[in-house]
Design an enzyme around this catalytic site. Structure first.
Site, mmCIF file in Angstrom:
data_model
loop_
_atom_site.group_PDB
_atom_site.id
_atom_site.type_symbol
_atom_site.label_atom_id
_atom_site.label_comp_id
_atom_site.label_asym_id
_atom_site.label_seq_id
_atom_site.Cartn_x
_atom_site.Cartn_y
_atom_site.Cartn_z
ATOM 1 N N GLY A 40 0.826 -1.200 0.000
ATOM 2 C CA GLY A 40 0.000 0.000 0.000
ATOM 3 C C GLY A 40 0.869 1.263 0.000
ATOM 4 O O GLY A 40 1.340 1.676 -1.037
ATOM 5 N N SER A 112 6.273 -4.561 -2.246
ATOM 6 C CA SER A 112 5.929 -3.184 -2.563
ATOM 7 C C SER A 112 6.180 -2.317 -1.315
ATOM 8 O O SER A 112 7.268 -2.389 -0.738
ATOM 9 C CB SER A 112 4.482 -3.113 -3.059
ATOM 10 O OG SER A 112 4.211 -1.872 -3.638
ATOM 11 N N TRP A 113 5.207 -1.530 -0.851
ATOM 12 C CA TRP A 113 5.417 -0.768 0.379
ATOM 13 C C TRP A 113 5.827 -1.685 1.523
ATOM 14 O O TRP A 113 6.652 -1.313 2.370
ATOM 15 C CB TRP A 113 4.161 0.013 0.759
ATOM 16 C CG TRP A 113 4.102 0.291 2.239
ATOM 17 C CD1 TRP A 113 3.324 -0.330 3.176
ATOM 18 C CD2 TRP A 113 4.928 1.219 2.972
ATOM 19 N NE1 TRP A 113 3.601 0.159 4.435
ATOM 20 C CE2 TRP A 113 4.577 1.112 4.339
ATOM 21 C CE3 TRP A 113 5.921 2.127 2.596
ATOM 22 C CZ2 TRP A 113 5.173 1.875 5.325
ATOM 23 C CZ3 TRP A 113 6.516 2.895 3.591
ATOM 24 C CH2 TRP A 113 6.153 2.770 4.932
ATOM 25 N N ASP A 268 8.666 -3.972 -14.063
ATOM 26 C CA ASP A 268 8.003 -3.174 -13.032
ATOM 27 C C ASP A 268 8.291 -1.705 -13.327
ATOM 28 O O ASP A 268 9.333 -1.181 -12.946
ATOM 29 C CB ASP A 268 8.529 -3.581 -11.658
ATOM 30 C CG ASP A 268 7.745 -2.953 -10.512
ATOM 31 O OD1 ASP A 268 7.092 -1.915 -10.744
ATOM 32 O OD2 ASP A 268 7.793 -3.490 -9.394
ATOM 33 N N HIS A 296 4.927 -5.226 -11.626
ATOM 34 C CA HIS A 296 4.732 -5.002 -10.192
ATOM 35 C C HIS A 296 3.684 -5.936 -9.593
ATOM 36 O O HIS A 296 3.773 -6.303 -8.419
ATOM 37 C CB HIS A 296 4.315 -3.541 -9.955
ATOM 38 C CG HIS A 296 4.429 -3.089 -8.536
ATOM 39 N ND1 HIS A 296 5.640 -2.824 -7.931
ATOM 40 C CD2 HIS A 296 3.486 -2.873 -7.583
ATOM 41 C CE1 HIS A 296 5.442 -2.452 -6.685
ATOM 42 N NE2 HIS A 296 4.134 -2.481 -6.431
#
Length: 315
Positions: A40, A112-113, A268, A296
């Protein structure tokens, strides 16, 4: 992936500052502890994330980071104060949850985050991390944020112009992310909803060329989840995630002795491979796996690499 499973325990962790962080545990109560760190920021954990682990060998812990998913209060409510939602608060929540569950060391898995948060946690508490499996590597440097919300627009000029025009005209040449953060805290629900839609429409554009990924992965959420995701993202990225620029790479030496697998899609666009490669150079105990058919949002090949890494660390 492994069969779907349900938690055998769950609850809300009281952080002591008005937040209740949702957590759940599934798999084998005597298995190897592993923590799923979702992306996120603001995505929340999902049932599908349980299925990357062998439920006979892992004790799988998932949690919703502050103000999203089933954690309370929820960021979709504009009255929810996000001032106590920072990277440092999330690191403290992870430690509090580890202690609450009586876990000495755990494997960290996420992407990701989530990879930024995992790295920040592991560098703060290396003695508590047994291994790491990191997918779609980010370190949330300001240079990476600028690329995702401005630089990559050179591939999607029409979509980026619409993203830019989503904020008031006077702010279009300034800090777009701070402007969006303000819009998503507006008392008018129509203003908040439009800002969240504009934000996720841009995120979807960035992944739109991924033939093996999930289309509309960002906007395909219920309204409350969509707003919480967008609001928390804007909150974090307009503040550089409260991290000194480049600190996670500079402090990567603190990961010495922790085995890691970095899994990154070659295509990505939002999070270029360079970030994963730089981290692999600074972390000798890590192994970089480049997935040639993925961006991604993943592919079957990427999921196979994730399963292989987690199976290998299960012992």
């Amino acid at each position: 992936m492994y069969p779907a499973i349900e938690p055998y325990d769950h609850g809300h962790l009281d952080t002591g500052d008005g937040n209740l962080v949702y957590w759940e545990v599934c798999g084998n109560p005597e298995g190897k502890p592993a923590l799923v760190v979702h992306g996120g920021p603001g995505s929340g954990c999902t049932p599908g994330q349980r299925r990357s682990f062998d439920p006979e060998r892992y004790r799988i812990v998932l949690f919703d980071q502050r103000n999203c998913g089933r954690s309370l209060p929820h960021a979709s409510d504009p009255a929810t104060d996000l001032s106590t939602n920072t990277t440092q608060h999330l690191i403290a929540d992870m430690e509090r949850l580890r202690e609450h569950l009586g876990i000495d060391r755990w494997l960290l898995y996420g992407g990701s985050w989530g990879s930024t948060l995992m790295l920040a946690y592991a560098e703060a508490h290396p003695e508590r991390v047994s291994e790491m499996v990191i997918v779609s590597v980010t370190m949330t440097r300001r240079s990476e944020i600028d690329w995702l919300y401005r630089g990559v627009g050179r591939f999607f000029p029409e979509q980026w112009q619409r993203f830019r025009e989503g904020v008031p005209e006077a702010e279009r040449d300034g800090d777009l992310l701070a402007a969006y953060a303000r819009l998503m805290s507006d008392p008018d629900p129509a203003v908040r909803a439009k800002a969240a839609q504009d934000w996720t429409t841009w995120e979807d554009a960035v992944i739109s060329l991924e033939v093996n990924g999930k289309p509309n992965a960002y906007s395909d959420r219920p309204p409350a989840s969509l707003l919480a995701f967008s609001r928390i993202c804007a909150h974090y990225f307009s503040n550089g995630a409260w991290l000194e620029e480049g600190v996670l790479l500079r402090e990567a030496h603190r990961l010495a002795g922790i085995p890691g697998v970095l899994i990154h899609g070659r295509f990505d666009l939002g999070g270029p491979l360079e970030t994963a490669w730089q981290l692999a150079q600074a972390w000798p105990d890590s192994r970089l796996v480049v997935v040639d058919d993925s961006g991604h949002t993943g592919s079957d090949t990427m999921r196979e690499e994730i399963l292989a890494a987690l199976d290998n660390f299960a012992g």
